[in-house]
Design an enzyme around this catalytic site. Structure first.
Site, PDB file in Angstrom:
ATOM      1  N   TYR A   1       1.755  -7.440  16.257  1.00 34.96           N
ATOM      2  CA  TYR A   1       2.537  -6.325  14.674  1.00 34.96           C
ATOM      3  C   TYR A   1       3.022  -5.629  15.476  1.00 34.96           C
ATOM      4  CZ  TYR A   1       2.543  -3.000  11.112  1.00 34.96           C
ATOM      5  OH  TYR A   1       3.424  -1.100  11.315  1.00 34.96           O
TER       6      TYR A   1
ATOM      7  N   ALA B   1       7.296  -5.078   5.447  1.00 30.65           N
ATOM      8  CA  ALA B   1       7.028  -5.902   6.629  1.00 30.65           C
ATOM      9  C   ALA B   1       5.199  -6.326   6.757  1.00 30.65           C
ATOM     10  CB  ALA B   1       6.827  -4.240   7.391  1.00 30.65           C
TER      11      ALA B   1
ATOM     12  N   PHE C   1       0.843  -1.171  -0.155  1.00 35.36           N
ATOM     13  CA  PHE C   1       0.190   0.283   0.433  1.00 35.36           C
ATOM     14  C   PHE C   1       0.984   1.216  -0.290  1.00 35.36           C
ATOM     15  CE2 PHE C   1      -1.868   3.118   3.459  1.00 35.36           C
ATOM     16  CZ  PHE C   1      -2.651   3.645   3.144  1.00 35.36           C
TER      17      PHE C   1
ATOM     18  N   ASP D   1      13.343 -11.519  -0.890  1.00 35.94           N
ATOM     19  CA  ASP D   1      12.868 -11.247   0.379  1.00 35.94           C
ATOM     20  C   ASP D   1      13.516 -10.650   1.430  1.00 35.94           C
ATOM     21  OD1 ASP D   1      12.299 -11.652   3.800  1.00 35.94           O
ATOM     22  OD2 ASP D   1      11.586 -13.410   2.779  1.00 35.94           O
TER      23      ASP D   1
ATOM     24  N   LYS E   1       7.153  -4.515  15.046  1.00 37.31           N
ATOM     25  CA  LYS E   1       7.782  -2.954  14.982  1.00 37.31           C
ATOM     26  C   LYS E   1       8.645  -2.441  15.525  1.00 37.31           C
ATOM     27  CE  LYS E   1       7.313  -0.929  11.429  1.00 37.31           C
ATOM     28  NZ  LYS E   1       7.743  -1.553  10.188  1.00 37.31           N
TER      29      LYS E   1
ATOM     30  N   THR F   1       5.854   2.418  12.702  1.00 38.00           N
ATOM     31  CA  THR F   1       4.741   3.410  12.883  1.00 38.00           C
ATOM     32  C   THR F   1       4.127   3.859  14.259  1.00 38.00           C
ATOM     33  OG1 THR F   1       2.376   2.071  13.536  1.00 38.00           O
ATOM     34  CG2 THR F   1       3.830   0.420  14.120  1.00 38.00           C
ATOM     35  N   ASP F   2       3.554   4.439  14.541  1.00 40.54           N
ATOM     36  CA  ASP F   2       3.071   4.819  16.095  1.00 40.54           C
ATOM     37  C   ASP F   2       2.664   3.754  17.568  1.00 40.54           C
ATOM     38  OD1 ASP F   2       0.803   3.941  15.235  1.00 40.54           O
ATOM     39  OD2 ASP F   2      -0.168   6.542  14.822  1.00 40.54           O
ATOM     40  N   GLU F   3       2.204   2.157  16.539  1.00 38.14           N
ATOM     41  CA  GLU F   3       1.868   1.873  17.382  1.00 38.14           C
ATOM     42  C   GLU F   3       2.807   1.546  18.044  1.00 38.14           C
ATOM     43  OE1 GLU F   3      -0.618  -1.511  15.402  1.00 38.14           O
ATOM     44  OE2 GLU F   3      -1.207  -0.193  13.837  1.00 38.14           O
TER      45      GLU F   3
HETATM   46  P1  NAD Z   1       1.635  -3.425   3.597  1.00 36.01           P
HETATM   47  O1  NAD Z   1       1.234  -5.027   3.904  1.00 36.01           O
HETATM   48  O2  NAD Z   1       0.604  -3.188   2.295  1.00 36.01           O
HETATM   49  O3  NAD Z   1       2.206  -3.652   2.758  1.00 36.01           O
HETATM   50  C1  NAD Z   1       3.850  -4.393   2.510  1.00 36.01           C
HETATM   51  C2  NAD Z   1       4.425  -4.869   1.612  1.00 36.01           C
HETATM   52  O4  NAD Z   1       5.838  -5.649   1.576  1.00 36.01           O
HETATM   53  C3  NAD Z   1       3.942  -5.701   0.849  1.00 36.01           C
HETATM   54  O5  NAD Z   1       3.811  -5.261  -0.575  1.00 36.01           O
HETATM   55  C4  NAD Z   1       4.479  -7.557   1.101  1.00 36.01           C
HETATM   56  O6  NAD Z   1       4.797  -7.980  -0.760  1.00 36.01           O
HETATM   57  C5  NAD Z   1       6.293  -6.812   1.054  1.00 36.01           C
HETATM   58  N1  NAD Z   1       7.001  -7.920   2.183  1.00 36.01           N
HETATM   59  C6  NAD Z   1       6.051  -8.120   3.156  1.00 36.01           C
HETATM   60  N2  NAD Z   1       7.218  -9.265   3.382  1.00 36.01           N
HETATM   61  C7  NAD Z   1       8.220  -8.630   3.126  1.00 36.01           C
HETATM   62  C8  NAD Z   1       9.327  -9.366   2.686  1.00 36.01           C
HETATM   63  N3  NAD Z   1      10.017 -10.110   3.817  1.00 36.01           N
HETATM   64  N4  NAD Z   1      10.555  -8.832   2.073  1.00 36.01           N
HETATM   65  C9  NAD Z   1       9.565  -8.157   1.079  1.00 36.01           C
HETATM   66  N5  NAD Z   1       8.567  -7.840   1.021  1.00 36.01           N
HETATM   67  C10 NAD Z   1       7.612  -8.297   1.727  1.00 36.01           C
HETATM   68  O7  NAD Z   1       1.525  -2.730   4.093  1.00 36.01           O
HETATM   69  P2  NAD Z   1       1.707  -1.090   4.198  1.00 36.01           P
HETATM   70  O8  NAD Z   1       0.130  -0.682   4.820  1.00 36.01           O
HETATM   71  O9  NAD Z   1       1.771  -0.391   3.130  1.00 36.01           O
HETATM   72  O10 NAD Z   1       2.761  -0.844   5.780  1.00 36.01           O
HETATM   73  C11 NAD Z   1       4.570   0.057   4.444  1.00 36.01           C
HETATM   74  C12 NAD Z   1       4.867   0.037   6.057  1.00 36.01           C
HETATM   75  O11 NAD Z   1       4.428   0.854   7.103  1.00 36.01           O
HETATM   76  C13 NAD Z   1       5.325  -0.979   7.122  1.00 36.01           C
HETATM   77  O12 NAD Z   1       6.182  -1.036   7.856  1.00 36.01           O
HETATM   78  C14 NAD Z   1       4.522  -0.470   8.151  1.00 36.01           C
HETATM   79  O13 NAD Z   1       4.524  -1.299   9.274  1.00 36.01           O
HETATM   80  C15 NAD Z   1       4.076   1.062   8.067  1.00 36.01           C
HETATM   81  N6  NAD Z   1       2.989   2.021   8.846  1.00 36.01           N
HETATM   82  C16 NAD Z   1       2.205   1.022   8.001  1.00 36.01           C
HETATM   83  C17 NAD Z   1       0.624   1.832   8.354  1.00 36.01           C
HETATM   84  C18 NAD Z   1      -0.568   1.797   8.140  1.00 36.01           C
HETATM   85  O14 NAD Z   1      -1.032   2.596   8.349  1.00 36.01           O
HETATM   86  N7  NAD Z   1      -0.881   1.318   6.685  1.00 36.01           N
HETATM   87  C19 NAD Z   1       1.206   3.121   9.393  1.00 36.01           C
HETATM   88  C20 NAD Z   1       2.363   3.207   9.544  1.00 36.01           C
HETATM   89  C21 NAD Z   1       3.449   2.586   9.242  1.00 36.01           C
HETATM   90  P1  TYD Z   2      -6.640  -1.239  11.570  1.00 35.99           P
HETATM   91  O1  TYD Z   2      -7.297  -0.534   9.815  1.00 35.99           O
HETATM   92  O2  TYD Z   2      -6.799  -2.685  10.865  1.00 35.99           O
HETATM   93  O3  TYD Z   2      -5.362  -0.095  11.658  1.00 35.99           O
HETATM   94  P2  TYD Z   2      -4.478  -0.520  13.077  1.00 35.99           P
HETATM   95  O4  TYD Z   2      -5.416  -1.281  14.033  1.00 35.99           O
HETATM   96  O5  TYD Z   2      -2.824  -0.993  12.709  1.00 35.99           O
HETATM   97  O6  TYD Z   2      -4.489   0.678  13.514  1.00 35.99           O
HETATM   98  O7  TYD Z   2      -7.878  -0.600  12.343  1.00 35.99           O
HETATM   99  C1  TYD Z   2      -7.803   0.534  12.586  1.00 35.99           C
HETATM  100  C2  TYD Z   2      -8.996   0.405  13.547  1.00 35.99           C
HETATM  101  O8  TYD Z   2     -10.193   0.077  13.385  1.00 35.99           O
HETATM  102  C3  TYD Z   2      -8.441  -0.534  14.792  1.00 35.99           C
HETATM  103  O9  TYD Z   2      -9.080   0.310  16.113  1.00 35.99           O
HETATM  104  C4  TYD Z   2      -9.139  -1.669  14.771  1.00 35.99           C
HETATM  105  C5  TYD Z   2     -10.625  -0.937  13.869  1.00 35.99           C
HETATM  106  N1  TYD Z   2     -10.881  -1.941  12.904  1.00 35.99           N
HETATM  107  C6  TYD Z   2     -12.946  -1.850  13.073  1.00 35.99           C
HETATM  108  O10 TYD Z   2     -13.247  -1.844  14.360  1.00 35.99           O
HETATM  109  N2  TYD Z   2     -13.010  -3.455  12.188  1.00 35.99           N
HETATM  110  C7  TYD Z   2     -12.441  -4.497  11.311  1.00 35.99           C
HETATM  111  O11 TYD Z   2     -13.212  -4.437  11.180  1.00 35.99           O
HETATM  112  C8  TYD Z   2     -11.277  -3.739  11.094  1.00 35.99           C
HETATM  113  C9  TYD Z   2     -10.201  -4.425   9.997  1.00 35.99           C
HETATM  114  C10 TYD Z   2     -10.726  -2.682  11.868  1.00 35.99           C
END
Ligand code: NAD
Ligand code: TYD
Length: 356
Positions: free
Chosen positions: A159, A82, A11, A58, A163, A133-135
């Site tokens: 998760y 990740a 994403f 990988d 991280k 992540t902030d988590e």
């Molecule tokens: P995502 O799950 O959509 O994408 C992860 C990508 O990494 C995928 O394309 C997957 O194929 C690839 N991948 C997984 N394992 C791998 C490996 N071992 N080697 C190579 N590629 C691998 O995740 P995202 O939401 O795009 O998040 C990207 C990064 O940002 C992550 O590190 C996540 O922790 C961080 N992040 C995400 C969010 C969010 O809201 N989505 C917020 C803050 C930080």
């Molecule tokens: P999510 O998109 O999984 O992100 P994160 O857990 O990393 O914050 O979830 C966002 C918030 O929405 C989280 O508090 C969990 C909640 N949630 C639901 O209430 N219903 C759902 O079906 C999902 C996937 C998440």
């Protein structure tokens, strides 16, 4: 010069690659393992573009990563790769340990080996930016101040714990070996190419297909939401101007309760694509059993990034959500291609056991 992006078919990574190449001609080598979350369709517009080289690999494959770093003469690495979904980490933490901890460690080792062999000037200019992540900071009470970079790490899910471990490794490689690292800790992203297992794209898709919009627990959990392209611009800014060894929190100043987010989505869909029966999409909201260990509130204080590097998000929640809903309405083919057999079995696993 070339940058190496990991996880660039996911994403945020794919949004980053697309934005990067829209803004400059510096080539990108994109390493992605293509797990369920990786999707080359996100990068279809780059087909035939010599500035983008995709390698299915990988991040834990030391030899492949080291070869690419050397052969492509990489000047910076941006690590997105990740396992990223909290619910999946609850059902099966192993993959999170493998990729987020061991994979990050092996990536760091390959980068360290490459960096050690660079000439002095290149060594100085090199950067590894680790996207986190902030988590990792844990859960806030309602009246607590938002997370700053000096907050204690208190991860609560497999998760966030994995991280947190990777963040610590990155920090240690700077402190111990002098590797020029940067870390960003960002709040919840939303926008195009978001895999429909996460709250916002899941609810858009379920709404459009007449399914329940599952709210975990009371829906009063708070997240800070940032439009993905703002996250990408923050990463570009930190990569260009961030101080080596520093951590930057990235957030949108958009704290919202989950239930409010889903109501906003429903209202926007009522306007843009009303239900055939004329009823509001909010009627599809269903309360389901809460996520185990569900963090109550995340909030990001992004003043350091604004003060030191002059970054601010361009989108408000309202403008970003509108763009997102419009994108999903216009890209139903993309969504339908993602909704494969694997995706169905995930839905069965995650939602079947939750009482409505
Ligand atoms: P995502 O799950 O959509 O994408 C992860 C990508 O990494 C995928 O394309 C997957 O194929 C690839 N991948 C997984 N394992 C791998 C490996 N071992 N080697 C190579 N590629 C691998 O995740 P995202 O939401 O795009 O998040 C990207 C990064 O940002 C992550 O590190 C996540 O922790 C961080 N992040 C995400 C969010 C969010 O809201 N989505 C917020 C803050 C930080
Ligand atoms: P999510 O998109 O999984 O992100 P994160 O857990 O990393 O914050 O979830 C966002 C918030 O929405 C989280 O508090 C969990 C909640 N949630 C639901 O209430 N219903 C759902 O079906 C999902 C996937 C998440």
């Amino acid at each position: 010069m070339t940058i190496l992006v990991t996880g660039g078919a996911g994403f945020i990574g794919s949004n980053f690659v697309l934005d990067w190449l829209a803004g400059c001609d510096e080539p990108v080598v994109n390493i992605d393992k293509l797990t369920y979350a990786g999707n080359l369709e996100n990068l279809a517009s780059l087909q035939g573009d010599a500035r983008h080289v995709f390698v299915k690999a990988d991040i834990g494959d030391y030899d492949v990563v080291l070869d690419l770093l050397k052969n492509r003469h990489v000047r910076a690495v941006v690590n997105f790769a990740a396992e990223s979904h909290v619910d999946r980490s609850i059902h099966g933490p192993e993959d999170f340990i493998q990729t987020n901890i061991l994979g990050s460690f092996r990536l760091l080792e390959a980068v360290r080996c490459y960096w050690n062999g660079l000439a002095d000037a290149e060594k100085q200019a090199f950067r590894l930016l680790h996207v986190s992540t902030d988590e990792v900071y844990g859960s806030l009470e309602k009246t607590d101040p938002p997370f700053s970079e000096s907050n204690q790490y208190q991860p609560n899910s497999p998760y966030s714990a994995s991280k947190a471990a990777s963040d610590h490794l990155v920090r240690s490689y700077h402190h111990t070996y002098g590797l020029p690292v940067l870390t960003t800790n960002c709040s919840n992203n939303y926008g195009p190419y978001h895999f429909p297992e996460k709250l916002i794209p899941l609810c858009i898709q379920n709404a459009l297909t007449g399914k329940a919009l599952p709210i975990y627990g009371d829906g009063q959990q708070i997240r800070d939401w940032l439009y993905v392209k703002d996250h990408c611009s923050a990463i570009r800014r930190v990569l260009a101007e961030g101080q080596v060894g520093q951590v930057y929190n990235v957030g949108g100043w958009n704290e919202k309760a989950n239930l409010d987010v889903v109501h906003t989505l429903c209202g926007m869909l009522d306007e843009l694509q009303p239900r055939a029966d004329g009823k509001p999409y909010a009627e599809q909201i269903t309360y389901v059993t809460d996520r185990p260990g569900h963090d109550r509130r995340y909030a990001i204080d992004a003043t350091k990034l604004e003060r030191e590097l002059g970054w601010k998000p361009a989108e408000t929640f309202e403008t970003g959500i509108r763009k997102t809903v419009q994108w999903y309405l216009e890209h139903q083919d993309w969504v339908n291609n993602v909704l494969s057999g694997d995706y169905q079995s995930w839905l069965d696993k995650n939602y079947a056991g939750r009482d409505a």
